[in-house]
Design a protein around this motif. Structure first.
Motif, PDB file in Angstrom:
ATOM      1  N   ASP A 204       4.741  70.286  36.398  1.00 29.73           N
ATOM      2  CA  ASP A 204       5.358  68.976  35.327  1.00 29.73           C
ATOM      3  C   ASP A 204       6.082  68.249  36.274  1.00 29.73           C
ATOM      4  O   ASP A 204       6.924  69.052  36.739  1.00 29.73           O
ATOM      5  CB  ASP A 204       6.505  69.970  34.116  1.00 29.73           C
ATOM      6  CG  ASP A 204       6.947  68.551  33.791  1.00 29.73           C
ATOM      7  OD1 ASP A 204       6.237  67.934  34.301  1.00 29.73           O
ATOM      8  OD2 ASP A 204       7.964  68.197  32.867  1.00 29.73           O
ATOM      9  N   GLN A 209      10.341  70.711  32.247  1.00 29.32           N
ATOM     10  CA  GLN A 209       9.008  72.085  31.921  1.00 29.32           C
ATOM     11  C   GLN A 209       8.853  72.314  34.197  1.00 29.32           C
ATOM     12  O   GLN A 209       8.855  72.057  34.863  1.00 29.32           O
ATOM     13  CB  GLN A 209       8.009  72.081  31.481  1.00 29.32           C
ATOM     14  CG  GLN A 209       7.648  71.313  30.273  1.00 29.32           C
ATOM     15  CD  GLN A 209       8.319  72.040  29.179  1.00 29.32           C
ATOM     16  OE1 GLN A 209       9.263  72.828  29.157  1.00 29.32           O
ATOM     17  NE2 GLN A 209       8.623  71.400  27.833  1.00 29.32           N
ATOM     18  N   GLN A 241       7.490  81.611  36.019  1.00 31.86           N
ATOM     19  CA  GLN A 241       8.270  80.056  35.948  1.00 31.86           C
ATOM     20  C   GLN A 241       9.485  80.083  37.020  1.00 31.86           C
ATOM     21  O   GLN A 241      10.239  80.938  37.574  1.00 31.86           O
ATOM     22  CB  GLN A 241       8.659  80.239  34.821  1.00 31.86           C
ATOM     23  CG  GLN A 241       8.129  80.302  33.640  1.00 31.86           C
ATOM     24  CD  GLN A 241       8.725  79.703  32.813  1.00 31.86           C
ATOM     25  OE1 GLN A 241       8.822  80.504  32.221  1.00 31.86           O
ATOM     26  NE2 GLN A 241       8.121  79.094  31.579  1.00 31.86           N
TER      27      GLN A 241
ATOM     28  N   GLU B 242       1.335  72.041  27.818  1.00 31.89           N
ATOM     29  CA  GLU B 242       3.388  71.977  28.352  1.00 31.89           C
ATOM     30  C   GLU B 242       3.848  72.753  26.881  1.00 31.89           C
ATOM     31  O   GLU B 242       4.733  72.728  27.464  1.00 31.89           O
ATOM     32  CB  GLU B 242       3.351  70.849  27.896  1.00 31.89           C
ATOM     33  CG  GLU B 242       3.315  69.695  27.253  1.00 31.89           C
ATOM     34  CD  GLU B 242       1.885  69.448  26.628  1.00 31.89           C
ATOM     35  OE1 GLU B 242       1.012  69.681  27.379  1.00 31.89           O
ATOM     36  OE2 GLU B 242       1.225  68.683  26.101  1.00 31.89           O
ATOM     37  N   PHE B 247       9.224  79.780  26.064  1.00 33.49           N
ATOM     38  CA  PHE B 247      10.297  79.191  26.468  1.00 33.49           C
ATOM     39  C   PHE B 247      11.972  80.159  26.385  1.00 33.49           C
ATOM     40  O   PHE B 247      12.059  81.042  25.798  1.00 33.49           O
ATOM     41  CB  PHE B 247      10.831  77.794  25.104  1.00 33.49           C
ATOM     42  CG  PHE B 247       9.146  76.501  25.408  1.00 33.49           C
ATOM     43  CD1 PHE B 247       9.726  75.977  26.327  1.00 33.49           C
ATOM     44  CD2 PHE B 247       8.117  76.744  24.701  1.00 33.49           C
ATOM     45  CE1 PHE B 247       8.376  74.951  26.954  1.00 33.49           C
ATOM     46  CE2 PHE B 247       7.230  76.021  24.760  1.00 33.49           C
ATOM     47  CZ  PHE B 247       7.355  75.301  25.625  1.00 33.49           C
ATOM     48  N   SER B 310      12.156  68.499  21.438  1.00 30.84           N
ATOM     49  CA  SER B 310      11.605  69.567  22.464  1.00 30.84           C
ATOM     50  C   SER B 310      11.140  70.385  20.459  1.00 30.84           C
ATOM     51  O   SER B 310      11.646  71.477  20.978  1.00 30.84           O
ATOM     52  CB  SER B 310      12.656  69.868  22.944  1.00 30.84           C
ATOM     53  OG  SER B 310      12.249  69.060  23.876  1.00 30.84           O
ATOM     54  N   ASN B 315      14.022  74.553  27.130  1.00 29.21           N
ATOM     55  CA  ASN B 315      14.979  75.398  27.689  1.00 29.21           C
ATOM     56  C   ASN B 315      16.092  75.082  28.084  1.00 29.21           C
ATOM     57  O   ASN B 315      16.409  75.792  28.694  1.00 29.21           O
ATOM     58  CB  ASN B 315      14.016  75.363  29.164  1.00 29.21           C
ATOM     59  CG  ASN B 315      12.748  75.704  29.577  1.00 29.21           C
ATOM     60  OD1 ASN B 315      12.152  76.939  28.939  1.00 29.21           O
ATOM     61  ND2 ASN B 315      11.419  75.266  29.756  1.00 29.21           N
TER      62      ASN B 315
END
Lengths: 545, 323
Positions: A204, A209, A241, B242, B247, B310, B315
């Motif tokens: 991103d 993100q 991540q 995305e 999350f 969102s 997040n």
């Protein structure tokens, strides 16, 4: 929890084990690769004009028709560039706007194949204010090679680049996704195996993100055991991540089908998914177990199905201190048949029953999920020598009893075509969408019905083969949305009317000339600046050599 | 060891044991298998003999993707030319009890099995029967055309039916040459309701030629390695990456708790509401969050207001607020 989940497949396996008493089916003959036919060099070019007044961002929200000079298709395919080689390429579009470039090569005695493509799409967010264009660009390549009589190696790669510009308060996306996957599949005994690795990397560029790498190993084996065909699957996914602990997902599945006589077969399966998401700090599903069974029968021209699916999930509560085990039972049925004279019909439906629902730790502790869902679909279709007609009705009902809410949606589609005049095919279609809700919130000042609009779209037209070299296709489409829209949001009360006429003439040498006229009008009754009127005109010419 | 684990192990063992002591009952062979099984080399007479009666079909076959393969040197007789699919010519021309594999006259089950004689490395018969199309009693020739009946699209009988594709948007992905028609036309000839939804104001860009049905739907197993199920969430995240997550704050419907995934809130083919939503504006959220339906910032849409932007997962905010 594990004990409960294990009971269902155990009983299934016991029952099936007892039912087995058949011999292994004969080994199937091997497959060879196919080769495409030679295509002739083709040049198809055109010139287009939009004649646009109004909002061009609404006009080009999904992609605009080509404007100015454009290549409708430029393609060439050739056999025998060297021994046993085939190659072809195709280009469509305009260099700086929407375009597609595809190429393919097949070579060698084993017909190895290499394919590649580049696609570029330009689109806009409908907005009353000036916003820059958005773009998606995709590059993909694929390589396939036989590694033996029935074994194949496949490698795919794709790069997806998305840059969007949107009206505030939303934010644009600037992201890149690379995906690599490879698989080897081949025979294993009288069945087959399939091993694959997929690696996806997401970046991103706007930094909303975290960059994410997802890697999945997957193995699948199909094995006939007597009459029973069993497929086993295991997949393991690791998710990395930036700046976070790794997450993990594991999937197991066993699927089977067992012919019980020639016209009846039983399908069944059991699937387990386990997720380890250490960075997730609110409610999430940690485990999911699905069992299903389905009977398919073919009797007197009728195809019938009866099925049941049981789902149990382990859902970690919002505070992550307890786990609930919601259960969903789905019962489904379908019957399809044919009527003499070229008609076919089908009726299918399902009932979903939710039990042992999760405890809500939200400010309002009443359950947030539907506890009953019902779907029904009926279709009939007739195709005759001089006329055809079809109708489809879809009904969906959802209920959340603690919150006393019921939502019903209905969709009707009816259409027909006929060759009443030689050489002319008239057609028409009508679709109606509507919904109604029952909502008993005590302090409600607005009915939820206001937010479930209805719509009607109809289209009619004709295909006219004027002679064996000339054809005219024309259609008119009209869409209207009926929406209370109590908070005056854009995009809810729209009317879209457009007409298209496309005349094509092909001469004796195979050259084709086309003229298209497509006037249309889009109206947003709430935000007038979102509307547009277009008078698209295009001429095209095609040569095949 | 728990009793259920023992039961599971016993079950699996009984499957294996059950199949080890299989009875010798003949598995029912399909008609195509039977025909090829009883043929000798002398029963194959070659494609040129077919021209005498079926000249159009033989001539059109040259334009089929199967043609080049069927002419390959060294190919077994039972896979060569017309007889590779339709069976030995001698059986067909004999006066008493002629036999031929006629795909249009066979049952879907028999017809599919005949094609899968050669396409076994792509899928087995049982793979096909597990697909929705297989269960719907369709066969390969319901969608695929091995030799075109007519090459003249200007012919009256081959006039194109109403299509999802817009004529204005000429720059489009091409569909497989082995299909009977352009993919969107072919799929919409049965899936009328889904096709009609693409005429609504909010839709996936199929009419504009940016997508074809097989970009999202897999009608049967293929050799492509890309068509694998995503581990988390639904297949839609292949393009909408995305939203894949995971999350810090997951939203239950998006995370798949309710079972429908993206389709819990969206109508993927088309909708009368913006963003392919099933409901309009804040009504979409209010059908679950009924307590927020009216008094919680009335007159604004939950996400276009700039608050809960969102919704697919966040997040940084438990309430899915602006990151």
């Amino acid at each position: 929890m594990t004990t409960r989940f294990a009971t269902i497949p155990s009983l299934w396996a016991l029952a099936l084990g007892a039912a087995l008493a058949q011999q292994t089916p004969p080994t199937a003959p091997e497959e060879d690769e196919e080769k495409p036919t030679p295509s002739y060099p083709k040049i198809d070019v055109g010139y287009g004009s939009w004649g646009l007044s109004g909002n061009f961002r609404t006009f080009g929200r999904y992609g605009a028709p080509p404007r100015g000079f454009f290549v409708r298709e430029l393609s060439y395919g050739q056999f025998g560039l060297s021994p046993a080689l085939f190659g072809e390429f195709t280009f469509r579009g305009q260099p700086f706007d929407d375009h597609v470039f595809e190429t393919k090569a097949i070579w060698g005695p084993d017909a190895s194949t290499l394919e590649g493509s580049i696609e570029n799409s330009v689109f806009y967010q409908p907005s009353a204010h000036p916003i820059d264009e958005s773009k998606r660009r995709t590059m993909a390549a694929s390589y396939r090679r036989p590694l033996g009589k029935e074994t194949n190696l496949t490698v795919d790669y794709s790069h997806n680049q998305l840059d969007t510009n949107v009206e505030g308060p939303g934010y644009g996306k600037h992201q890149r996704t690379n995906r690599f996957s490879g698989s080897v599949a081949g025979p294993l005994g009288s069945g087959r195996y399939d091993l694959s690795l997929a690696d996806r990397r997401f970046y991103d560029r706007a930094n909303f993100q975290p960059d994410t790498r997802t890697q999945t190993w997957r193995g699948e084996v199909l094995q006939p055991i007597g009459k029973l065909n069993l497929t086993g699957l295991y997949a393991h996914t690791n998710i990395e991540q930036n700046g976070r602990r790794d997450s993990e997902a594991k999937n197991w599945a066993i699927d089977g089908d067992l012919p019980i006589g020639y016209d009846l077969d039983l399908q069944f399966g059991f699937r387990t998914e386990k997720y380890d998401l250490p960075e997730t700090i609110n409610a999430y599903v940690r485990e999911r177990h699905v069992s299903y069974a389905r009977l398919n029968g073919y009797f007197s021209g009728l195809s019938t199905q009866l099925g049941w699916r049981h789902t149990e999930t382990e859902r970690v509560r919002l505070d992550q201190r307890f786990v609930d085990v919601p259960k969903i039972d789905l019962y489904e049925g379908r019957i399809t048949g044919r009527i003499r004279g070229g008609s076919r019909w089908s009726l299918k439906g399902s009932i979903e029953d939710h039990n042992s629902n999760a405890v809500m730790l939200t400010s309002d502790p009443r359950r947030l999920y539907w506890d009953d869902k019902v779907t029904v679909q009926a279709k009939i279709d007739h195709g005759g020598e001089t006329w055809g007609a079809y109708g489809a009705v879809n009904f969906r009902y959802m209920e959340n009893s603690p919150r006393e809410i019921k939502v019903r949606t209905r969709q009707y589609v009816f259409g027909a075509n006929c060759w009443a005049v030689p050489g002319v095919d008239f057609f028409g279609e009508l679709m109606i969408d509507n919904a109604d809700t029952r909502f008993h919130e005590q302090d409600a000042t607005v009915d939820l019905d206001s937010f479930f609009p209805s719509s009607r779209v109809w289209t009619m037209g004709a295909n006219w083969a004027i002679n064996e070299n000339t054809m005219l296709t024309t259609s008119f489409t009209d869409l209207v949305t009926d929406n209370d829209n109590p908070i005056f949001e854009p995009g809810g009360n729209v009317a879209n009317r457009f007409w298209t006429a496309h005349l094509r003439h092909r001469d004796r040498l195979g050259r084709e000339f086309g003229l298209m006229i497509a006037p249309g009008k889009y109206t947003d009754k709430v935000i007038r600046q979102l509307g547009y009127e277009a008078r698209v005109v295009m001429v095209t010419a095609q040569w095949k050599f | 060891m728990r009793i259920e684990t023992v039961l599971l192990a016993l079950g699996i063992a009984s499957i294996v044991a059950g199949s080890a002591f299989v009875s010798q009952d003949e598995l029912q062979k399909t008609s195509a298998q039977k025909l090829f099984a009883k043929a000798t080399d002398d029963d194959y007479i070659g494609s040129s003999a077919c021209t005498e009666c079926h000249e159009d079909k033989v001539n059109n076959f040259v334009h089929s993707a199967h043609y080049a393969f069927s002419q390959k040197d060294g190919l077994a007789l039972e896979k060569s030319g017309c007889e590779g699919c339709h069976g030995p010519g001698k059986f067909h021309i004999r006066e008493d009890d002629p036999e031929v594999i006629a795909f249009k006259k066979m049952t879907p089950k028999e017809s599919s099995a005949a094609c899968l004689r050669c396409h076994q490395s792509t899928m087995k018969v049982s793979d096909w029967h597990r697909t929705d199309h297989g269960r719907g009693d369709l066969s390969c020739v319901s969608c695929h055309q091995i030799h075109p009946d007519s090459l003249n699209e200007f012919n009256e009988k081959s006039t194109p039916p109403m299509s999802i594709r817009s004529d204005k948007h000429l720059i489009a992905k091409a569909s497989s040459k082995l299909l009977k028609a352009d993919e969107t036309v072919l799929c919409s000839s049965c899936h009328r309701g889904e096709a009609a939804q693409f005429r609504l104001s909010s839709h996936h860009p199929v009419p504009e030629g940016k997508l074809i049905c097989s970009d999202c739907h897999q009608s049967h197993p293929t050799k492509k390695a890309t068509n694998r199920r995503e581990a988390l969430k639904s297949k839609s995240v292949t393009c909408h990456t995305e939203y894949a997550g995971p999350f810090a704050y997951e939203h239950d419907p998006v995370a798949g708790h309710t079972g429908d995934g993206c389709a819990e809130c969206h109508r993927p083919h088309g909708s009368q509401n913006p963003d392919l939503l099933k409901g309009f504006s804040r009504g979409m959220c209010a059908q679950c969050h009924t307590d927020k339906a009216t008094l919680h910032y009335p007159g604004r849409t939950c996400w276009t207001s700039g608050c809960h932007v969102s919704l697919h997962g966040s997040n940084s905010s438990r309430l899915f607020l602006q990151p």
